[in-house]
Design a protein around this motif. Structure first.
Motif, PDB file in Angstrom:
ATOM      1  N   GLY A 191       0.823  -1.211   0.000  1.00 18.06           N
ATOM      2  CA  GLY A 191       0.000   0.000   0.000  1.00 18.06           C
ATOM      3  C   GLY A 191       0.853   1.255   0.000  1.00 18.06           C
ATOM      4  N   VAL A 192       1.914   1.261   0.810  1.00 13.62           N
ATOM      5  CA  VAL A 192       2.837   2.399   0.853  1.00 13.62           C
ATOM      6  C   VAL A 192       3.537   2.560  -0.499  1.00 13.62           C
ATOM      7  CG1 VAL A 192       4.951   3.303   1.914  1.00 13.62           C
ATOM      8  CG2 VAL A 192       3.193   2.241   3.346  1.00 13.62           C
ATOM      9  N   ILE A 193       3.974   1.441  -1.080  1.00 10.72           N
ATOM     10  CA  ILE A 193       4.644   1.480  -2.393  1.00 10.72           C
ATOM     11  C   ILE A 193       3.689   2.033  -3.453  1.00 10.72           C
ATOM     12  CG2 ILE A 193       5.541   0.002  -4.251  1.00 10.72           C
ATOM     13  CD1 ILE A 193       6.687  -1.797  -1.927  1.00 10.72           C
ATOM     14  N   ILE A 240       2.601   6.491  11.661  1.00  7.08           N
ATOM     15  CA  ILE A 240       2.349   5.111  11.225  1.00  7.08           C
ATOM     16  C   ILE A 240       1.403   4.415  12.200  1.00  7.08           C
ATOM     17  CG2 ILE A 240       3.414   2.827  10.899  1.00  7.08           C
ATOM     18  CD1 ILE A 240       5.940   4.361   9.904  1.00  7.08           C
ATOM     19  N   MET A 241       1.653   4.580  13.493  1.00  4.36           N
ATOM     20  CA  MET A 241       0.846   3.901  14.507  1.00  4.36           C
ATOM     21  C   MET A 241      -0.615   4.374  14.501  1.00  4.36           C
ATOM     22  SD  MET A 241       2.889   1.738  15.725  1.00  4.36           S
ATOM     23  CE  MET A 241       1.807   1.086  16.981  1.00  4.36           C
ATOM     24  N   ARG A 242      -0.827   5.607  14.080  1.00  2.06           N
ATOM     25  CA  ARG A 242      -2.196   6.145  14.011  1.00  2.06           C
ATOM     26  C   ARG A 242      -2.784   6.019  12.607  1.00  2.06           C
ATOM     27  NH1 ARG A 242      -2.479  11.208  14.418  1.00  2.06           N
ATOM     28  NH2 ARG A 242      -0.271  11.804  14.487  1.00  2.06           N
ATOM     29  N   PHE A 245      -2.520   9.335   7.328  1.00  3.27           N
ATOM     30  CA  PHE A 245      -2.049   9.760   6.005  1.00  3.27           C
ATOM     31  C   PHE A 245      -3.209  10.381   5.234  1.00  3.27           C
ATOM     32  CE2 PHE A 245      -3.939   5.699   5.036  1.00  3.27           C
ATOM     33  CZ  PHE A 245      -4.384   5.793   3.724  1.00  3.27           C
ATOM     34  N   LYS A 246      -2.875  11.199   4.256  1.00  7.25           N
ATOM     35  CA  LYS A 246      -3.890  11.885   3.451  1.00  7.25           C
ATOM     36  C   LYS A 246      -3.456  11.886   1.987  1.00  7.25           C
ATOM     37  CE  LYS A 246      -5.340  15.002   7.188  1.00  7.25           C
ATOM     38  NZ  LYS A 246      -4.509  14.383   8.238  1.00  7.25           N
ATOM     39  N   PHE A 247      -4.427  12.092   1.107  1.00  3.88           N
ATOM     40  CA  PHE A 247      -4.146  12.179  -0.326  1.00  3.88           C
ATOM     41  C   PHE A 247      -4.034  13.653  -0.725  1.00  3.88           C
ATOM     42  CE2 PHE A 247      -6.561   8.126   0.048  1.00  3.88           C
ATOM     43  CZ  PHE A 247      -5.535   7.274  -0.350  1.00  3.88           C
ATOM     44  N   HIS A 248      -3.072  14.344  -0.122  1.00  6.69           N
ATOM     45  CA  HIS A 248      -2.869  15.758  -0.398  1.00  6.69           C
ATOM     46  C   HIS A 248      -1.599  15.959  -1.235  1.00  6.69           C
ATOM     47  CE1 HIS A 248      -5.426  17.186   3.299  1.00  6.69           C
ATOM     48  NE2 HIS A 248      -6.136  16.678   2.321  1.00  6.69           N
ATOM     49  N   GLY A 249      -1.520  17.098  -1.887  1.00 12.32           N
ATOM     50  CA  GLY A 249      -0.324  17.424  -2.652  1.00 12.32           C
ATOM     51  C   GLY A 249      -0.569  17.344  -4.143  1.00 12.32           C
ATOM     52  N   PRO A 250       0.310  17.984  -4.929  1.00 16.40           N
ATOM     53  CA  PRO A 250       0.125  18.049  -6.390  1.00 16.40           C
ATOM     54  C   PRO A 250       0.144  16.683  -7.060  1.00 16.40           C
ATOM     55  CG  PRO A 250       2.315  18.839  -5.729  1.00 16.40           C
ATOM     56  CD  PRO A 250       1.514  18.697  -4.485  1.00 16.40           C
ATOM     57  N   GLY A 251       0.815  15.707  -6.463  1.00 14.06           N
ATOM     58  CA  GLY A 251       0.899  14.377  -7.067  1.00 14.06           C
ATOM     59  C   GLY A 251      -0.433  13.658  -7.158  1.00 14.06           C
ATOM     60  N   SER A 258      -6.128   2.888   0.143  1.00 15.83           N
ATOM     61  CA  SER A 258      -6.770   2.917   1.471  1.00 15.83           C
ATOM     62  C   SER A 258      -7.125   1.521   1.964  1.00 15.83           C
ATOM     63  CB  SER A 258      -8.038   3.773   1.419  1.00 15.83           C
ATOM     64  OG  SER A 258      -7.718   5.119   1.125  1.00 15.83           O
ATOM     65  N   ALA A 259      -7.385   0.603   1.045  1.00 14.42           N
ATOM     66  CA  ALA A 259      -7.740  -0.769   1.426  1.00 14.42           C
ATOM     67  C   ALA A 259      -6.524  -1.572   1.874  1.00 14.42           C
ATOM     68  CB  ALA A 259      -8.422  -1.471   0.251  1.00 14.42           C
ATOM     69  N   LEU A 260      -5.332  -1.060   1.568  1.00 12.64           N
ATOM     70  CA  LEU A 260      -4.093  -1.729   1.981  1.00 12.64           C
ATOM     71  C   LEU A 260      -3.454  -1.052   3.187  1.00 12.64           C
ATOM     72  CD1 LEU A 260      -2.479  -2.504  -1.507  1.00 12.64           C
ATOM     73  CD2 LEU A 260      -3.538  -4.135   0.058  1.00 12.64           C
ATOM     74  N   ILE A 261      -3.433   0.287   3.186  1.00 10.48           N
ATOM     75  CA  ILE A 261      -2.892   0.994   4.352  1.00 10.48           C
ATOM     76  C   ILE A 261      -4.021   1.107   5.368  1.00 10.48           C
ATOM     77  CG2 ILE A 261      -1.613   3.019   5.163  1.00 10.48           C
ATOM     78  CD1 ILE A 261      -0.713   3.590   2.384  1.00 10.48           C
ATOM     79  N   LYS A 262      -4.329  -0.004   5.970  1.00 11.67           N
ATOM     80  CA  LYS A 262      -5.425  -0.152   6.915  1.00 11.67           C
ATOM     81  C   LYS A 262      -4.825  -0.538   8.260  1.00 11.67           C
ATOM     82  CE  LYS A 262      -9.817  -0.498   5.504  1.00 11.67           C
ATOM     83  NZ  LYS A 262     -10.587   0.696   5.240  1.00 11.67           N
ATOM     84  N   LEU A 263      -5.214   0.163   9.326  1.00  3.75           N
ATOM     85  CA  LEU A 263      -4.625  -0.080  10.633  1.00  3.75           C
ATOM     86  C   LEU A 263      -4.880  -1.510  11.125  1.00  3.75           C
ATOM     87  CD1 LEU A 263      -3.004   1.293  12.878  1.00  3.75           C
ATOM     88  CD2 LEU A 263      -5.173   1.993  13.915  1.00  3.75           C
TER      89      LEU A 263
END
Length: 422
Positions: free
Chosen positions: A254-256, A279-281, A284-290, A303-308
């Motif tokens: 998910g991070v990759i 990381i523990m919380r 993360f957000k989908f912010h920024g020009p990218g 979001s389905a992979l970077i799940k706590l």
């Protein structure tokens, strides 16, 4: 080319092109033999305090073997792989083929590092997937260990940044295929990151390879792992806590995927403790020009992979079925020319009547061939492997041959002939 076929309607009873004992022995271990009698170094790629990595090629006098040469003489390989002289049956091409020769000076490394190295060798010995780096031979003496590996000189994922959404889906799909296969064989990588995913060569459509299995582990289903290993920016919260499963690899993917889509990291801070807190919380957000032109489906995938909660995190197989991957990395995009597919279908029939010894010889030759050498065969394999998990089930095999007028019994016999090399 793909690695395995899985028996049974639902693939519960995995088989392979050869018994596990033969697959494990495809990586040869040479005790007290001089590697330089077999290989010659063409270029030193890098040197460090513990050893070196060099580009090497096989000496002309050491190319092939009795089974290899017998198959070449009779034209078995040429007939099976499309009726044309291929790179992997040409001694001149084999002499030019480049390998990566990893040299480790045993007196310069710690016992812990030696353990990691032997762990990597043991795990690579059991793996055979088109998106996992191959190790061909290991030479060992009292002072050094030499590992002859597949050459991956196209650079890591940082080398071709930035990526389009379609390019991202292609890379992520292939990494997921490798990880689904690894998890099915109870191997957890534990250090998936940009630096450990390499391009096989510098060509635009180069295959990607997962490398560096030094921190990988054979896990027992249902049992937690506890070692705090990996690299902080792709490390799952549960790894930091010291209680995790193979689902930690899916967090890393998910991070990759996040990084490939946006050229930025989801968890960033100048100080390590602040990064760990994020990381523990799962902050993360989908912010920024990218992220300006990235689809909602791609964001949903990440979001389905970077799940706590690892139980709510997609598994590798579930991620492969995600709508975003099905759209951006579809089966039709990976299809080779129709004429080549027809040749493959015909040659499966020929393979059905091939002797067991010849089947084993063909498997060894395929294992020794790089993805670049068998790129069309790899694409053909993908047409059978519709789930993109590195294996072909009987259901998938039937589906691929559905356009032909074979009876169900004929198809099942063909499948068994491919699976059952004893």
């Amino acid at each position: 080319m793909g690695n395995t076929c899985a028996g049974g309607e639902d693939g519960e009873d995995p088989g392979s092109f050869a018994p596990k004992s033969l697959k494990a022995n495809l990586m040869r271990e040479q005790k007290n033999r001089d590697v330089f009698k077999y290989y010659e170094v063409t270029k030193v790629l890098g040197e460090g305090s513990m050893g070196a990595v060099s580009a090497a090629r096989k000496k002309e006098s050491k190319i092939g073997g009795s089974a290899y040469k017998d198959c070449e003489r009779r034209g078995i390989v040429s007939r099976f792989f499309g009726g044309k002289k291929s790179a992997f049956v040409d001694n001149a091409s084999e002499h030019k083929k480049s390998y990566a020769l990893k040299t480790i000076q045993l007196n310069r490394i710690t016992d812990e590092f030696i353990e990691e190295l032997r762990n990597e060798i043991d795990i690579l010995r059991t793996l055979d997937h088109p998106n996992i780096v191959k190790a061909f031979e290991v030479f060992e003496n009292k002072r050094q260990i030499y590992i002859v590996m597949e050459s991956c000189d196209g650079g890591d994922l940082y080398a071709r940044n930035p990526y389009s959404e379609k390019e991202t889906a292609k890379i992520v799909g292939k990494v997921l295929s490798a990880v689904a296969y690894m998890h099915a064989t109870n191997v957890c990588h534990r250090d998936l990151k940009f630096e450990n995913i390499m391009f096989e060569n510098k060509k635009k459509n180069a295959e990607i390879k997962v490398i560096d299995f030094g921190l990988s582990k054979k896990f027992i289903s249902g049992k937690k792992m506890s070692e705090g290993v990996g690299t902080i920016y792709t490390m799952a919260p549960q790894v930091l806590q010291g209680v995790y499963t193979s689902q930690a690899d899916l967090w890393s993917i998910g991070v990759i995927a996040y990084m490939l889509l946006s050229s930025s990291k989801p968890f960033y801070a100048r100080k390590r403790r602040y990064m760990i807190d994020k990381i523990m919380r799962c902050d993360f957000k989908f912010h920024g020009p990218g992220w300006k032109h990235v689809s909602e489906e791609a964001k949903n995938f990440v979001s389905a992979l970077i799940k706590l909660d690892p139980k709510k995190r997609l598994t590798a197989e579930q991620a492969l079925d995600h709508k975003w991957l099905s759209t951006e990395f579809s089966l039709t995009d990976r299809r080779p020319p129709e004429e080549f597919m027809n040749d493959v279908h015909g040659n499966i029939i020929s393979y059905h009547d091939t002797s067991e010894f010849k089947k084993m010889a063909l498997m060894v030759i395929a294992h020794k061939s790089s993805t670049a050498e068998i790129v069309k065969l790899r694409q053909a394999f993908d047409q059978y492997d519709s789930s993109n998990d590195g294996t072909i089930t009987l259901v998938e095999f039937k589906g691929a041959l559905s356009e032909f007028n074979y009876t169900e019994e004929d198809v099942e016999q063909m499948f068994e002939s491919v699976v059952c090399v004893r």
